[in-house]
Scaffold this active site. Structure first.
Site, PDB file in Angstrom:
ATOM      1  CG  ASN A  32      -0.311  -0.008   2.521  1.00 50.06           C
ATOM      2  OD1 ASN A  32       0.900   0.227   2.600  1.00 50.06           O
ATOM      3  ND2 ASN A  32      -1.076  -0.259   3.561  1.00 50.06           N
ATOM      4  CB  THR A 116      10.054  -9.779  15.067  1.00 47.22           C
ATOM      5  OG1 THR A 116      10.989  -9.002  15.837  1.00 47.22           O
ATOM      6  CG2 THR A 116       8.787  -9.882  15.897  1.00 47.22           C
ATOM      7  CE1 TYR A 140       6.604  -5.815  14.106  1.00 45.95           C
ATOM      8  CE2 TYR A 140       8.574  -6.169  15.434  1.00 45.95           C
ATOM      9  CZ  TYR A 140       7.909  -6.263  14.231  1.00 45.95           C
ATOM     10  OH  TYR A 140       8.533  -6.829  13.147  1.00 45.95           O
ATOM     11  CG  ASN A 169      18.819  -5.899  15.742  1.00 50.09           C
ATOM     12  OD1 ASN A 169      18.502  -6.840  16.461  1.00 50.09           O
ATOM     13  ND2 ASN A 169      18.634  -4.654  16.114  1.00 50.09           N
ATOM     14  CB  ILE A 206      24.548   5.733  23.247  1.00 53.55           C
ATOM     15  CG1 ILE A 206      25.482   5.860  22.027  1.00 53.55           C
ATOM     16  CG2 ILE A 206      24.610   4.337  23.853  1.00 53.55           C
ATOM     17  CD1 ILE A 206      26.934   5.524  22.294  1.00 53.55           C
TER      18      ILE A 206
HETATM   19  N1  UFG Z   1      20.040   2.586  19.632  1.00 47.90           N
HETATM   20  C1  UFG Z   1      20.650   3.694  20.168  1.00 47.90           C
HETATM   21  N2  UFG Z   1      20.419   4.895  19.550  1.00 47.90           N
HETATM   22  C2  UFG Z   1      19.624   5.027  18.453  1.00 47.90           C
HETATM   23  C3  UFG Z   1      19.009   3.876  17.917  1.00 47.90           C
HETATM   24  C4  UFG Z   1      19.244   2.660  18.537  1.00 47.90           C
HETATM   25  O1  UFG Z   1      21.363   3.622  21.169  1.00 47.90           O
HETATM   26  O2  UFG Z   1      19.446   6.156  17.977  1.00 47.90           O
HETATM   27  C5  UFG Z   1      20.283   1.280  20.274  1.00 47.90           C
HETATM   28  C6  UFG Z   1      19.006   0.655  20.811  1.00 47.90           C
HETATM   29  O3  UFG Z   1      18.741   1.105  22.105  1.00 47.90           O
HETATM   30  C7  UFG Z   1      19.351  -0.824  20.734  1.00 47.90           C
HETATM   31  C8  UFG Z   1      20.285  -0.933  19.521  1.00 47.90           C
HETATM   32  O4  UFG Z   1      20.757   0.387  19.297  1.00 47.90           O
HETATM   33  O5  UFG Z   1      20.073  -1.194  21.868  1.00 47.90           O
HETATM   34  C9  UFG Z   1      19.586  -1.418  18.274  1.00 47.90           C
HETATM   35  O6  UFG Z   1      18.415  -0.634  18.086  1.00 47.90           O
HETATM   36  P1  UFG Z   1      17.532  -0.697  16.767  1.00 47.90           P
HETATM   37  O7  UFG Z   1      16.429   0.291  16.940  1.00 47.90           O
HETATM   38  O8  UFG Z   1      18.401  -0.575  15.574  1.00 47.90           O
HETATM   39  O9  UFG Z   1      16.968  -2.184  16.774  1.00 47.90           O
HETATM   40  P2  UFG Z   1      16.144  -2.958  17.898  1.00 47.90           P
HETATM   41  O10 UFG Z   1      17.066  -4.011  18.438  1.00 47.90           O
HETATM   42  O11 UFG Z   1      15.521  -2.074  18.877  1.00 47.90           O
HETATM   43  O12 UFG Z   1      14.935  -3.552  17.048  1.00 47.90           O
HETATM   44  C10 UFG Z   1      15.073  -4.543  16.063  1.00 47.90           C
HETATM   45  C11 UFG Z   1      13.998  -4.348  15.010  1.00 47.90           C
HETATM   46  C12 UFG Z   1      12.633  -4.515  15.618  1.00 47.90           C
HETATM   47  C13 UFG Z   1      12.548  -5.832  16.311  1.00 47.90           C
HETATM   48  C14 UFG Z   1      13.684  -6.003  17.267  1.00 47.90           C
HETATM   49  C15 UFG Z   1      13.695  -7.393  17.799  1.00 47.90           C
HETATM   50  O13 UFG Z   1      14.105  -3.080  14.426  1.00 47.90           O
HETATM   51  O14 UFG Z   1      11.651  -4.474  14.612  1.00 47.90           O
HETATM   52  O15 UFG Z   1      14.936  -5.787  16.637  1.00 47.90           O
HETATM   53  O16 UFG Z   1      14.360  -7.410  18.991  1.00 47.90           O
HETATM   54  F1  UFG Z   1      11.392  -5.923  17.000  1.00 47.90           F
END
Ligand code: UFG
Length: 327
Positions: A32, A116, A140, A169, A206
């Site tokens: 979409n 996920t 989610y 990831n 961070i």
């Molecule tokens: N992080 C930061 N600063 C930022 C962005 C991320 O410190 O600006 C850290 C987050 O706290 C985390 C790590 O980087 O510790 C990775 O974060 P992401 O947002 O890149 O990825 P996530 O692990 O939070 O999420 C991913 C997917 C989700 C899924 C999840 C499963 O994007 O869709 O893994 O655990 F649900």
């Protein structure tokens, strides 16, 4: 024999479409375009529409002689899912059930489903195996767990064969440089760091340095998007070869902390990234690392790309497409 790819204009979807087309498969994409990009779809027809539109899905199935489905279309922002659960239950659960109705009514019995690592929550033991108890900590993850349950029940009752892939990831971009990651807003670590490097953001925040890890920052398992794409193809081929329904983790099997990722990118681009430590982001588990033994053993999949490859391809994409797909 055409594969219907829902959400095929999105990040992981478009890389999978690309890989399917490269393998000579006939593909039709249904998206979409709420999050996806027209220009990300290479070598396949794109139908703009919704997965919950049964008439449209039926029309596509008939017109293209669809025999299997890879279902990506979903909302996937953890934080947003906590603020707007209705959106997530509606788009990820109700709409998927409607899609499943349409495909079952049209006698399709093979589907690869995007799940996920968020279904696991914050497991105590790593690497994480598929058979541990699921305790998602966000909406989610709960929507994805629900659909895994629906698929299990539909398999028992209607013989719908599925493979659910639990992504860790996803990162990186297609080696050809044609497609890559373009989220708006961007929330993922690697593209955010690259945006800082390109001067599109002032600094990296961070989220917390008081986690129970070696350097205090969260550890994640980063897997190249083209390795993920390959896992979908192997899953689809396995279903086509008569494999029974099952679930696989898809990760690299290795963990890197936020600080390690920053350091690797700084080394790669040869300059320091401005950064600041802030409070924890709600719901972030300390460590998520996949056990990938099951998918290796059963599908013969293994990750081909390293963290360096992830950074190199992501950098090439962001550097050459600072505005993303520019639609
Ligand atoms: N992080 C930061 N600063 C930022 C962005 C991320 O410190 O600006 C850290 C987050 O706290 C985390 C790590 O980087 O510790 C990775 O974060 P992401 O947002 O890149 O990825 P996530 O692990 O939070 O999420 C991913 C997917 C989700 C899924 C999840 C499963 O994007 O869709 O893994 O655990 F649900």
């Amino acid at each position: 024999m055409t594969v219907l790819v829902t959400g095929g204009a999105g990040y992981i979807g478009s890389h999978t479409v690309r890989a399917l087309v490269d393998k000579g498969r006939s593909v039709v994409v249904l998206d979409n375009l709420q999050k996806g990009h027209k220009q990300a779809v290479k070598g396949a027809d794109l139908v703009i529409g919704d997965i919950s539109n049964e008439e449209l899905v039926t029309e596509i199935i008939k017109k293209y002689d669809v025999t299997s489905v890879i279902h990506f279309a979903a909302d996937s922002l953890v934080e947003e899912s906590m603020m707007e659960p209705r959106k997530y239950y509606h788009n990820n659960v109700i709409k998927t059930i409607k899609l499943l109705d349409a495909i079952l009514k049209n006698s399709i019995n093979k589907i690869v489903f995007s799940s996920t690592a968020a279904v696991y929550g914050s497991p105590k033991e790593v690497p994480i195996q598929e058979n541990i108890e699921l305790k998602p900590t966000n909406v989610y993850g709960r929507t994805k767990r629900m659909i895994e349950n629906v698929l299990e029940d539909y398999d028992m009752a209607y013989g719908l064969k599925y493979i659910a892939l639990r992504y860790f990831n996803a990162a990186g971009a297609c080696v050809t440089g044609e497609i890559g990651e373009d989220h708006s807003p961007e929330s993922h670590l690697i593209p955010i760091i690259l945006q800082v490097a390109l001067g599109k953001r002032d600094k990296l925040i961070i989220y917390g340095n008081d986690y129970h890890t070696k350097d205090g920052t969260c550890i994640r398992d980063y897997v190249h998007v083209s390795d993920l794409a390959e896992a979908h193809i192997l899953a689809l081929e396995a279903l086509e070869g008569g494999k029974d329904s099952t679930i696989y983790n898809v990760g690299n099997g290795k963990g890197f902390s936020v600080k390690e990722i920053v350091l690797e990118i700084e080394k790669f681009i040869g300059k320091e990234i401005p950064k600041e430590i802030s409070l924890r982001r709600p719901g972030d588990p300390d460590i998520l690392i996949a056990s990938i033994e099951k998918i290796k053993k059963e599908l013969g999949w293994h990750p081909k790309y390293t963290l360096y490859d992830i950074i190199e391809t992501a950098w090439r994409w962001h550097n050459s497409h600072p505005q993303g797909f520019e639609e």
